[in-house]
Design a protein around this motif. Structure first.
Motif, mmCIF file in Angstrom:
data_model
loop_
_atom_site.group_PDB
_atom_site.id
_atom_site.type_symbol
_atom_site.label_atom_id
_atom_site.label_comp_id
_atom_site.label_asym_id
_atom_site.label_seq_id
_atom_site.Cartn_x
_atom_site.Cartn_y
_atom_site.Cartn_z
ATOM 1 N N TYR A 423 1.080 -1.270 0.051
ATOM 2 C CA TYR A 423 0.082 0.171 -0.049
ATOM 3 C C TYR A 423 0.957 1.418 0.004
ATOM 4 N N GLY A 424 0.389 2.170 -0.662
ATOM 5 C CA GLY A 424 1.407 3.451 -0.836
ATOM 6 C C GLY A 424 2.319 3.550 -1.949
ATOM 7 N N TYR A 425 2.699 2.249 -2.442
ATOM 8 C CA TYR A 425 3.844 2.432 -3.551
ATOM 9 C C TYR A 425 3.183 2.080 -4.747
ATOM 10 N N LYS A 426 3.403 2.915 -5.630
ATOM 11 C CA LYS A 426 2.995 2.877 -7.274
ATOM 12 C C LYS A 426 4.482 2.015 -7.817
ATOM 13 N N VAL A 427 4.290 0.906 -7.820
ATOM 14 C CA VAL A 427 5.626 0.273 -8.413
ATOM 15 C C VAL A 427 5.377 -0.042 -9.981
ATOM 16 N N LYS A 428 6.419 0.400 -10.624
ATOM 17 C CA LYS A 428 6.268 0.076 -12.033
ATOM 18 C C LYS A 428 7.544 -0.634 -12.746
ATOM 19 N N ILE A 429 7.339 -1.308 -13.898
ATOM 20 C CA ILE A 429 8.621 -1.646 -14.603
ATOM 21 C C ILE A 429 8.699 -0.965 -15.886
ATOM 22 N N LEU A 430 9.922 -0.304 -15.926
ATOM 23 C CA LEU A 430 10.140 0.666 -17.147
ATOM 24 C C LEU A 430 11.495 0.349 -17.900
ATOM 25 N N HIS A 431 11.037 0.464 -19.086
ATOM 26 C CA HIS A 431 12.076 0.508 -20.059
ATOM 27 C C HIS A 431 13.272 1.300 -19.643
ATOM 28 N N GLU A 432 14.639 0.539 -19.765
ATOM 29 C CA GLU A 432 15.757 1.506 -19.103
ATOM 30 C C GLU A 432 16.162 2.702 -20.209
ATOM 31 N N VAL A 469 17.373 14.589 -6.146
ATOM 32 C CA VAL A 469 16.748 14.493 -7.186
ATOM 33 C C VAL A 469 17.365 13.939 -8.444
ATOM 34 N N ASP A 470 18.950 14.156 -8.378
ATOM 35 C CA ASP A 470 19.704 13.708 -9.487
ATOM 36 C C ASP A 470 19.849 12.412 -9.426
ATOM 37 N N THR A 471 20.410 11.809 -8.110
ATOM 38 C CA THR A 471 20.429 10.660 -8.150
ATOM 39 C C THR A 471 19.434 9.381 -8.539
ATOM 40 N N TYR A 472 18.299 9.722 -7.712
ATOM 41 C CA TYR A 472 17.250 8.815 -7.664
ATOM 42 C C TYR A 472 16.112 8.930 -8.434
ATOM 43 N N TRP A 473 15.768 10.535 -9.139
ATOM 44 C CA TRP A 473 14.731 10.804 -9.606
ATOM 45 C C TRP A 473 14.796 11.267 -11.196
ATOM 46 N N LYS A 474 16.301 11.142 -11.586
ATOM 47 C CA LYS A 474 16.460 11.608 -13.066
ATOM 48 C C LYS A 474 17.095 10.693 -13.997
ATOM 49 N N SER A 475 17.133 9.218 -13.450
ATOM 50 C CA SER A 475 17.849 8.085 -14.123
ATOM 51 C C SER A 475 17.237 7.572 -15.111
ATOM 52 N N VAL A 476 15.735 7.687 -15.222
ATOM 53 C CA VAL A 476 14.809 7.193 -16.156
ATOM 54 C C VAL A 476 14.430 8.333 -16.943
ATOM 55 N N PRO A 477 14.750 8.062 -18.409
ATOM 56 C CA PRO A 477 14.554 9.275 -19.308
ATOM 57 C C PRO A 477 13.130 9.915 -19.258
ATOM 58 N N GLY A 478 13.159 11.073 -19.490
ATOM 59 C CA GLY A 478 11.887 11.916 -19.735
ATOM 60 C C GLY A 478 10.836 11.836 -18.577
ATOM 61 N N LYS A 479 10.941 11.124 -17.403
ATOM 62 C CA LYS A 479 10.303 10.898 -16.275
ATOM 63 C C LYS A 479 10.757 11.003 -14.890
ATOM 64 N N LEU A 480 9.996 11.798 -14.276
ATOM 65 C CA LEU A 480 10.489 12.058 -12.766
ATOM 66 C C LEU A 480 9.872 10.862 -11.898
#
Length: 634
Positions: A423-432, A469-480
């Motif tokens: 609960y509370g976690y929106k877990v996704k699998i994303l193309h790298e 922000v840079d380490t954790y939130w910007k490693s997947v292209p085009g998505k926060l």
């Protein structure tokens, strides 16, 4: 899974109403004015305006109903000590420690670094910091001076709490000399050091700086220290985790959100009940120790069992592969939490030990820290006859991301899978590389979490919002989105499987180590020209570090004796600087390292060759013979 599916859906679709209800699981001095402030994504602020205190929720609020019940049970097979503290006794010990810290000048917001073995005084110190509004920062007692110094420098503690020594497998490890050297190396110097003397190793005290805990505790024997009420979003603690750079990251945690997240997880995930006993075999130096040795069980009104020793050594120091099960029987443990490595160690013991004790109190064994392989899960499941529940989370998350919530609805586990999103976690699998969401079954991608993150999750990196922000939130292209830096797949039933790291962090027996930190230590040796460190699969520990070194002179390449000597020197250097945990399993000498034509190290290819896998696409490799050399050597 109708009940859990609905519970989960509410947490995602109506998070404020969901968490407002969960916030009733703890005591608030002032109720929250705003459940969630989402004004600055990806920063999540929970229970804004509410004031509370972690120590009050873990200790004080239980005094009226269960003051004489056990709160902390300490068992050391290293020193043969077994001692239980009731909630009343824990309350008194924590106030004495708090008064001692106040005398040494610690105030609200000041940092206190704790470098301790697994002894009750470590828990007293954590709770005392929480009580007076100081920020604690616990550093694993197995770390050497270099690692400790970098954390002292980053945390800038006013006071350090430590001990004369720890002990493991009957070997005493003196802490004081390591601490003195770390303080010498650090640009920041603490004003005071508070020391617990266990009588295990001699200590030389530094005049004016070092204080014996026993003397201050005696002085404050009857201390009454009220709780300092903290705003929900104020810092409770920082804890360091290895990253892909050599500089450790201080994961920063809030107060109110963390208290609510733990209270909720104790109820919904661990199904822990007040008056029962919880036994986590972790260490307070890791996040599991914070969440599920100290705060979680106590917030739930449970006794928490704190253990110092190996899983294969009895209280009389004689070998005993059944010691943990003996403790489960003796203290009627209902919930147990350990790591797959520990179970793999126990697997080598006589299986009859699992049947020797009355384990009828035990409802479940939870495992986390590293991927749980199916054979290990099956072995312990058949041996104990209770649900074996894997769970996946990180220092950053503070509580499980993937598992099953049996406290909400009995849900089957699947061997090899940590489970489904909590609960509370929106877990996704994303193309790298495209960032697109992979919704099909068994498609491999990066496991990511869509904001907002739930209560209890890290607030930011200590003194590093931009780095967060840079380490954790910007490693997947085009998505926060928050990247876990783990590969994963989801099966047709929605169960996740974790397939290993996307970065250069390795997992040795549940301990996260950055290969960069190890490389920096190895390359500091005068005879090392270049080095690559990779994590290689290991049957017992999950992974071990392997170092491939280009020596400055060719002796180590041609002379076996010279190679052996240099390998020993390098291993000692890493152990001295970073601690024994980080020491490579082997150091191999090569004439050149595999690189791309642009000079990037091909760590993945080295790792694949070590694990006898196909190294994949090598079109960019500059010199194929470098990889061939490693292949032949292995």
């Amino acid at each position: 899974m109708t009940r859990y599916a609905e519970f989960y859906r509410q947490s995602i679709e109506a998070p404020e109403a969901f968490w407002a209800e969960q916030s009733g699981l703890i005591d608030w001095h002032t109720p929250p004015q705003q459940i969630f402030d989402a004004s600055r994504p990806p920063f999540a602020h929970w229970f804004v305006g509410g004031t509370t205190n972690l120590c009050h929720n873990a200790v004080d609020r239980h005094l009226a109903a269960r003051g004489d019940q056990p709160a902390l049970i300490f068992v050391s097979t290293e020193t043969g000590v077994e001692k239980s503290y009731s909630f009343k006794e824990l309350h008194a010990e924590v106030q004495r420690t708090a008064a001692s810290l106040l005398e040494l000048g610690v105030g609200k917001g000041d940092r206190v670094l704790i470098y301790m073995p697994m002894i009750p005084e470590a828990a007293f110190a954590m709770l005392a910091c929480a009580r007076i509004g100081a920020v604690h920062c616990v550093v694993f007692g197995g770390f050497a001076s270099g690692s400790l110094a970098s954390r002292i420098e980053d945390a800038t503690p006013r006071v350090i709490v430590s001990a004369d020594a720890g002990s493991r497998g009957g070997k005493v490890l003196a802490y004081k000399p390591l601490l003195d050297e770390a303080i010498r190396l650090s640009a920041h110097k603490p004003e005071a050091v508070l020391l617990v003397d266990r009588g295990l190793a001699p200590m030389v005290l530094t005049e004016g700086r070092d204080h014996l805990a026993s003397e201050l505790m005696e002085k404050h024997r009857d201390a009454q220290v009220p709780c300092t009420w903290l705003e929900s979003t104020e810092i409770s603690y920082t804890i360091y985790t290895s990253g892909t750079t050599g500089k450790p990251k201080g994961v920063q945690r809030d107060t109110g959100g963390y208290a609510v997240a733990l209270a909720a997880s104790m109820k919904h995930i661990f199904d822990g009940r007040a008056g029962e006993t919880y036994f986590s075999t972790s260490d307070i130096g890791w996040v599991v120790g914070h969440s599920y040795i100290v705060y979680g069980p106590l917030i739930a009104g449970m006794a928490t069992l704190m253990y110092e020793g190996l899983p294969t050594q009895g209280i009389d120091q004689k070998p005993d592969g059944g010691i943990w099960w003996r403790l489960v029987e003796k203290y009627k443990v209902t919930v147990m939490f350990s790591a797959p490595t520990a179970v793999r160690v126990l697997k080598k013991q006589d299986p009859a030990l699992l049947k020797k004790y009355d384990l009828s109190s035990l409802r479940a064994l939870f495992l986390a820290g590293e991927p749980l392989d199916e054979p290990t899960a099956r072995w312990i499941s058949e041996g104990l006859g209770v649900p074996i529940i894997d769970n996946y989370w990180q220092t950053e998350s503070g509580w499980p991301i993937l598992t099953v919530a049996n406290g909400v609805e009995r849900t089957p586990s699947k061997f090899g899978s940590p489970g489904i999103p909590m609960y509370g976690y929106k877990v996704k699998i994303l193309h790298e590389s495209t960032g697109e969401e992979l919704t099909g079954a068994n498609q491999k991608g990066v496991v990511a979490i869509e904001g907002p993150t739930p209560p209890g999750f890290m607030q930011t990196i200590w003194k590093g919002d931009e780095r967060f922000v840079d380490t954790y939130w910007k490693s997947v292209p085009g998505k926060l989105v928050y990247s876990t830096f783990d590969w994963g797949i989801r099966d047709e039933d929605g169960y996740f499987y974790i397939l290993g790291r996307t970065d250069d962090v390795i997992n040795v027996a549940g301990h996260r180590l950055g290969t960069r930190e190890i490389e920096e230590s190895v390359s500091g040796h005068a005879k090392v020209a270049e080095v690559a460190v990779v994590g290689v699969a290991d049957a017992l520990k999950g992974q071990v570090a392997m170092a491939f070194v280009v020596p400055r002179d060719g002796a180590a390449l041609s002379d076996a004796q010279a190679a052996l000597q240099l390998e020993g020197e390098i291993m000692k250097q890493v152990a001295d600087q970073l601690g024994a945990l980080a020491r490579p399993a082997r150091v191999r000498f090569v004439s050149a390292l595999p690189k791309t034509r642009s000079g990037k190290l091909l760590r993945r290819a080295i790792q694949a060759v070590c694990e006898q896998r196909d190294p994949g696409d090598l079109t960019t490799i500059d010199d194929p013979s470098t990889l061939q050399q490693i292949k032949q050597m292995l």
